[in-house]
Design a protein around this motif. Structure first.
Motif, short mmCIF file in Angstrom:
data_model
loop_
_atom_site.label_atom_id
_atom_site.label_comp_id
_atom_site.label_asym_id
_atom_site.label_seq_id
_atom_site.Cartn_x
_atom_site.Cartn_y
_atom_site.Cartn_z
N ILE B 93 0.81 -1.21 0.00
CA ILE B 93 0.00 0.00 0.00
C ILE B 93 0.85 1.27 0.00
O ILE B 93 0.55 2.22 -0.72
N ASN B 94 1.91 1.32 0.82
CA ASN B 94 2.72 2.55 0.79
C ASN B 94 4.23 2.29 0.72
O ASN B 94 5.02 3.18 0.97
N GLY B 95 4.61 1.10 0.35
CA GLY B 95 6.03 0.77 0.24
C GLY B 95 6.59 0.12 1.48
O GLY B 95 7.53 -0.66 1.41
N GLY B 96 6.01 0.51 2.63
CA GLY B 96 6.37 -0.12 3.89
C GLY B 96 7.84 -0.04 4.24
O GLY B 96 8.53 0.92 3.89
N LEU B 97 8.32 -1.07 4.91
CA LEU B 97 9.70 -1.08 5.37
C LEU B 97 10.72 -0.93 4.23
O LEU B 97 11.64 -0.13 4.34
N ALA B 99 10.56 0.65 1.62
CA ALA B 99 10.58 2.03 1.12
C ALA B 99 11.32 2.98 2.06
O ALA B 99 11.53 4.15 1.73
N GLN B 100 11.74 2.48 3.21
CA GLN B 100 12.51 3.35 4.11
C GLN B 100 13.87 3.70 3.50
O GLN B 100 14.57 4.57 3.99
N VAL B 139 11.56 2.33 -4.08
CA VAL B 139 10.50 1.34 -3.89
C VAL B 139 9.16 2.05 -4.08
O VAL B 139 8.98 3.19 -3.62
N HIS B 140 8.23 1.40 -4.77
CA HIS B 140 6.92 2.01 -5.00
C HIS B 140 5.81 1.12 -4.48
O HIS B 140 5.90 -0.10 -4.58
N PRO B 141 4.73 1.75 -3.97
CA PRO B 141 3.52 0.98 -3.68
C PRO B 141 2.98 0.43 -5.01
O PRO B 141 3.20 1.04 -6.07
N CYS B 155 0.12 -4.22 9.06
CA CYS B 155 1.48 -4.75 8.96
C CYS B 155 1.66 -5.86 9.97
O CYS B 155 2.30 -5.68 10.98
#
Lengths: 625, 185, 244
Positions: B93-97, B99-100, B139-141, B155
């Protein structure tokens, strides 16, 4: 002189007054080149404000630098009209000559080149600001000469003087631009009008709780003329001037203020620049009339930073008026009628054209529009009753004070009295300044400015309206197409989509960021338009634009947010194919270039095989197999 | 009168992209209800079946975001084959970990890992075997890469949330997660 | 004497002169979503989550003075849709990774997302680069989660008298700064006991050495949704004071 002395000098010139922070920051920067962390600390200590508040103001305005920007700072005006005149190619050429990237400081720290919002030279573009001095009519030759002068570190005083010449380009003058009243004429008539012994003393002698009604003689008689004239604000909103003045006059106060809004930031608008060049006395006279009517004792002209070059000429006009007894104590011999005017410069923030943001800026703060109510007429500058009017409104008010409301009403239409000054630019033979009585048709304007094969006209700037040829019979008037003055012409060769994209970028750059919908929404819109421009747009994205429009309409804090979608909405109605021909047939496309998103990996692995690339097209089943 | 027909089973595919399989583990947390679910659906490509490519499906469930070229190919395969595509969990949904890492420049990350002394594999070179999928700059959702129809946040999302969402959907109702079932952590 | 009233979604709400629509609603136990509103501070009006329609026209309920006979629409599908979009804008503007945030379960942004059933941030993520400030001995500042409600700014200025926080930048680059030439919180006079340390609705201002102290299930918004906490948001006398 070292930095500390320079800062102390500026501070003492402004009485260490934090509300004058904008001027303190600008003058310090003019001396030191930029506003370093230590400089901000010293200024904060000097005005006795929290340092973070000073940094917050410095960080808000485009023309204040909290990082070094070089000895020469070149800013290319980036209105669509500058683009149509080739500013992007010229800027690229300049960057090549100077060995730098747009937006970055050159490696030797000498120069930076960047874009800026419309600088109000649309009739003589492409224009630049060099260290905040305007230079219009840029050509490749000038770019080369300028790069040479910069590399030689030639002082700007030694640059060719004709580069700095700004043309007025008045193509059609009417009662305002053709006005021949002398300084003081309007005030003399006002003072003579309805004079009665009981009101011999001017209204700012009244106790601060006292309210004088417009039916009274003296100042009230002139207010009556303003009301009779039907004058409405020329800045775009069109509020009735007489009612504004009356509300300010009737509000309890310690001090009242008159502010002239010369923050002419709407792209495509440059008529206030010409008024302040050709009729500054008329504008100051109008402010003085307003002071007389409302009982104000102090006036400010908030002049946009782009018009820095007008500061000295305006100050000398003000000095002349003081000498002639038209400003200062006991104006024209009227005991107690004290009023003076000061010019304050903005620093590159369109939002400060909104009156409450302007007032915040004038108080030394970030230019964020206030919550209303209360309105400036009761709680304005320093929380005191304040009249804020456009440059053109004050000029018209001076004429009305001098010649009467009935006289003024005889021009224009029944609902829109008087004349309107248009700033015409874009695809026409004679761009410049045109003053028309209200009611003139768009078609007539187009004919007289020499527009051919016109595809669209953007009236009143990006926040205004975009009309197509079948609407050219419509009129410039409050009851039909109201305008703050911008009139940008686009012929058949122009890509309307690129016009709109330029405007959308403008709004995203100029959003003050106070409210969620405008702060985030204008950037989302910008990204959507860039996505469509890059060839990744779909019908899904057009729906997203409509959805964002509805969110901004319902929830934005001020007019910037409410109107930020106007260019999109108007052109999606009238010029939909300009969008559709760029769309993919698919109903969804990623917003970013997938292949480009592998660029860093390719660079680091040195790979360039088929597996090292991605197409933005969805694979078909056959390709997959 | 005809006897009531058993509706054909819905075909469901699942996969994990840049995720930790935690959402799939949570899926298994619906426990014995999995048997009830299996009466309504059959699984196509999924870690449960080990089918490698998905065929035409009614519902596709994606865990994890998109961090490399292979993720893009798999996600597109799902989009091309599934009528309904669901993003399952925070990473999708938003890239999550994963995407950090997005505020870092990928080149600096690769260099730090493979080239500098402090890295995990210092002194080696950045792997460049064509068999390996290349990493995306960010990283993309998944909804930034293909159109996604539904989202189940969490999560991971709890087994109860997944169950509620899927049973709503299978029953032809707009899925809702009430208080306690919707969560982002 | 009958007190004056207006209606919200048909429900009658009394108010006292000077109250905003939001204050009157919350006093009457009627919930209107909000993030930048706080019962102890004067209204701010920047998050726009409390957008309503008054007599058919859009308005910000926390800054709009209540007036007799107003017809306020709040929980209509149209307005809820817009509020969802505003939450989604806040979610993509910053970096909101709830699983790693100590405020999770006690966060107003998150709780409002649950309340309005926001399943997805919908828009494309901005993924801004906002380094954390861990310089202060007792407090961590994680700017990734800042929603720019200015509550810490207001609390530090109005209650603590310290002016530790302010905003700089503009538009999408607007950001929170602290009152130090170094830009570091350690170089300010900020203290954990400050009011400004207590008011952040999200997880920007966090006490160090306290991590995930409350188990899942017992956190503030675990048992009951945001709207059920309406009694906590009743305005205090300070917040209804005259404009100073």
């Amino acid at each position: 002189m070292n930095d500390t002395d320079a800062i102390r000098d500026v501070l003492s010139r402004h009485g260490n007054d934090g509300t004058r922070l904008m001027q303190i920051l600008r003058e310090t920067q003019e001396v030191l080149g930029w506003l370093s962390p230590a400089t901000l600390t010293a200024i904060a200590a000097g005005v006795n404000w929290p340092r973070a508040k000073v940094e917050g103001t410095a960080g808000f305005y485009s023309f204040f630098h909290t990082e070094p920007r070089g000895k020469y700072r070149v800013l290319w005006s980036d209105n669509i009209t500058d683009r149509m005149l080739g500013n992007m190619d010229l800027m690229q050429a300049m960057c090549q000559k100077l060995w730098l990237e747009p937006g970055h400081l050159s490696e030797d720290g000498l120069v930076s080149v960047d874009t800026t919002s419309c600088t109000g030279m649309c009739d003589q573009g492409p224009a630049v600001l060099v260290n905040y001095r305007a230079i219009p009519r840029m050509t490749l030759q000038r770019v080369e000469q300028m790069a040479e002068l910069i590399r030689k570190e030639a002082p700007m005083a030694d640059w060719p003087a004709d580069w700095f010449a700004i043309e007025d380009n008045i193509r059609r003058a009417d009662i305002l631009l053709g006005c021949t009243m002398l300084p003081g004429d309007a005030m003399k008539v006002s003072l003579a009008r309805g004079s009665a012994p009981a009101v011999e003393t001017a209204s700012n002698e009244r106790s601060f709780r006292e309210a004088v009604h417009s039916s009274d003689a003296g100042p009230g008689a002139t207010l009556d003329e303003i009301k009779k004239s039907g004058l409405r604000g020329r800045g775009g909103a069109g509020f009735t001037t007489g009612l504004k003045w009356e509300a300010c006059r009737n509000a309890p106060a310690q001090t009242r203020y008159v502010i002239c809004n010369a923050d002419e930031g709407e792209p495509g608008t440059f008529k206030d620049r010409v008024l302040l060049t050709r009729q500054p006395d008329l504008v100051f006279e109008g402010m003085t009339v307003a002071a007389y009517v409302t009982g104000a004792s102090k006036g400010y002209v908030y002049l946009r930073g782009e018009y820095r070059y007008l500061l000295e000429p305006l100050n000398s006009v003000l000095a002349g008026r003081r000498k002639a007894g038209l400003l200062g104590k006991n104006i024209l011999g009227r005991a107690g009628f004290d009023f003076d005017i000061e010019v304050h410069l903005g620093a590159g923030a369109y939002i400060c054209g909104e009156e409450s943001a302007l007032i915040e800026s004038l108080e030394g703060k970030r230019g964020v529009p206030r919550n209303r109510p209360p309105f400036p007429v009761t709680h304005g500058f320093l929380d005191q009753p304040t009249v804020v009017n456009n440059v053109e409104t004050f000029a018209a008010a001076a004429m009305i004070a001098g010649r009467g409301g009935d006289w003024y009403r005889s021009f224009g239409t029944a609902k829109s009295a008087g004349t309107k000054i248009l700033s015409i630019s874009g695809d026409c033979e004679r761009p410049g300044i045109y003053e028309y009585p209200f009611g003139v048709s768009v078609r007539q304007v187009l004919e007289e400015c020499g527009a051919k094969n016109t595809q669209a006209v953007q009236i009143s700037g990006p926040s205004g309206i975009c009309i197509s040829p079948k609407e050219f019979g419509r009129c410039i008037a409050f009851e039909d197409i109201p305008t703050a003055g911008a009139f940008m012409v686009f012929d058949q060769s122009r890509d309307i989509f690129e016009v709109v994209r330029n405007f959308v970028h403008f709004f995203a750059h100029e959003s003050c960021g106070f409210c969620t919908p405008c702060r985030v929404g204008t950037s989302l819109l910008k990204n959507l338009m860039d996505k469509i421009a890059a060839g990744h747009g779909t019908h899904y994205d057009l729906k997203e634009i409509q959805q964002l429009n509805s969110v901004l309409q319902i929830s934005a804090h001020c007019g910037l947010g409410h109107t930020a979608c106007n260019p999109l909405v108007h052109t999606l109605e009238r010029f939909r194919p300009a969008y559709e021909r760029r769309l993919k047939s698919l109903d969804f496309e990623p917003a970013f270039d997938l292949d480009a998103a592998l660029s860093h990996s390719r660079q680091m692995t040195g790979r360039d095989d088929a597996g090292a690339h991605l197409s933005n097209e969805l694979e078909t089943a056959a390709e997959k197999a | 009168m005809n006897a009531p027909q058993t509706p054909p089973k819905l075909k469901v595919a699942t996969c994990s992209l840049a995720g930790c399989f935690g959402c799939h583990m949570s899926f298994l947390d619906i426990d014995e209800r999995l048997l009830t679910l299996l009466e309504l659906v059959e699984f196509d490509r999924s870690p449960i079946t080990d089918i490698k490519h998905c065929g035409p499906c009614d519902i596709g469930i994606i865990e994890g975001g998109v961090c490399n070229a292979e993720n893009v190919h798999v996600l597109r395969e799902f989009r091309a084959n599934c009528r309904i595509l669901i993003a399952l969990g925070a990473c999708a949904i938003n890239g999550g970990l994963p995407a950090q890492r997005n505020h870092l420049d990928l080149r600096n990350i690769l260099e730090a890992i493979y080239a500098t002394d402090t890295g995990l594999a210092s002194g080696t070179q950045v792997p460049n075997d064509p068999e390996l999928p290349l990493t995306l700059n960010q990283v993309h959702p998944i909804h930034e890469v293909v159109k996604i129809d539904y989202f189940i946040p969490g999560c991971p999302p709890s087994g109860d949330a997944i169950w509620k969402f899927l049973t709503d959907l299978v029953a032809g109702q707009t899925p809702h997660l009430g208080h306690g079932l919707i969560h982002y952590d | 004497m009958m007190s004056a009233t207006f209606t919200i979604d048909g429900q009658e709400v009394p108010f006292t002169p000077g109250q905003s629509v939001m204050q009157a609603a919350l006093s009457a136990g009627v919930f209107i979503p909000h993030l930048c509103y706080h019962p102890e501070f004067r209204p701010h009006g920047s998050c726009k989550l409390c957008t309503v329609k008054v007599n058919g026209r859009p308005a910000t309920s926390c800054t709009l003075p209540a007036a007799a006979g107003m017809d306020v629409e709040s929980n209509t599908p149209e307005i809820l849709d817009k509020r969802r979009a505003l939450l989604q804008m806040l979610l993509v503007e910053g970096n909101h990774f709830c699983p790693s945030c100590e405020k999770s379960g006690n966060c107003k942004l998150q709780a409002l997302g649950y309340e309005l059933e926001v399943f997805t941030p919908h828009f494309n993520q901005f993924y801004p680069d906002r380094p954390v400030d861990a310089s202060h001995p007792d407090v961590l500042l994680d700017f990734n989660r800042c929603i720019l409600c200015e509550l810490c700014i207001r609390a530090s200025a109005e209650v603590d008298g310290k002016n530790v926080f302010a905003l700089s930048g503009r538009g999408i680059t607007k950001h929170l700064i602290v009152n130090a030439e170094s830009g570091k919180l350690a170089d300010t006079n900020f203290a954990l006991t400050d009011k400004a340390a207590q008011v952040c609705p999200v997880g920007v201002i966090l006490e160090k050495r306290v991590g995930f102290a409350v188990p899942i299930g017992q956190r503030h918004y675990d048992a009951a949704p945001f709207s059920a906490h309406v009694a906590e948001f009743k305005p205090t006398p300070e917040s209804q004071g005259e404009r100073s």
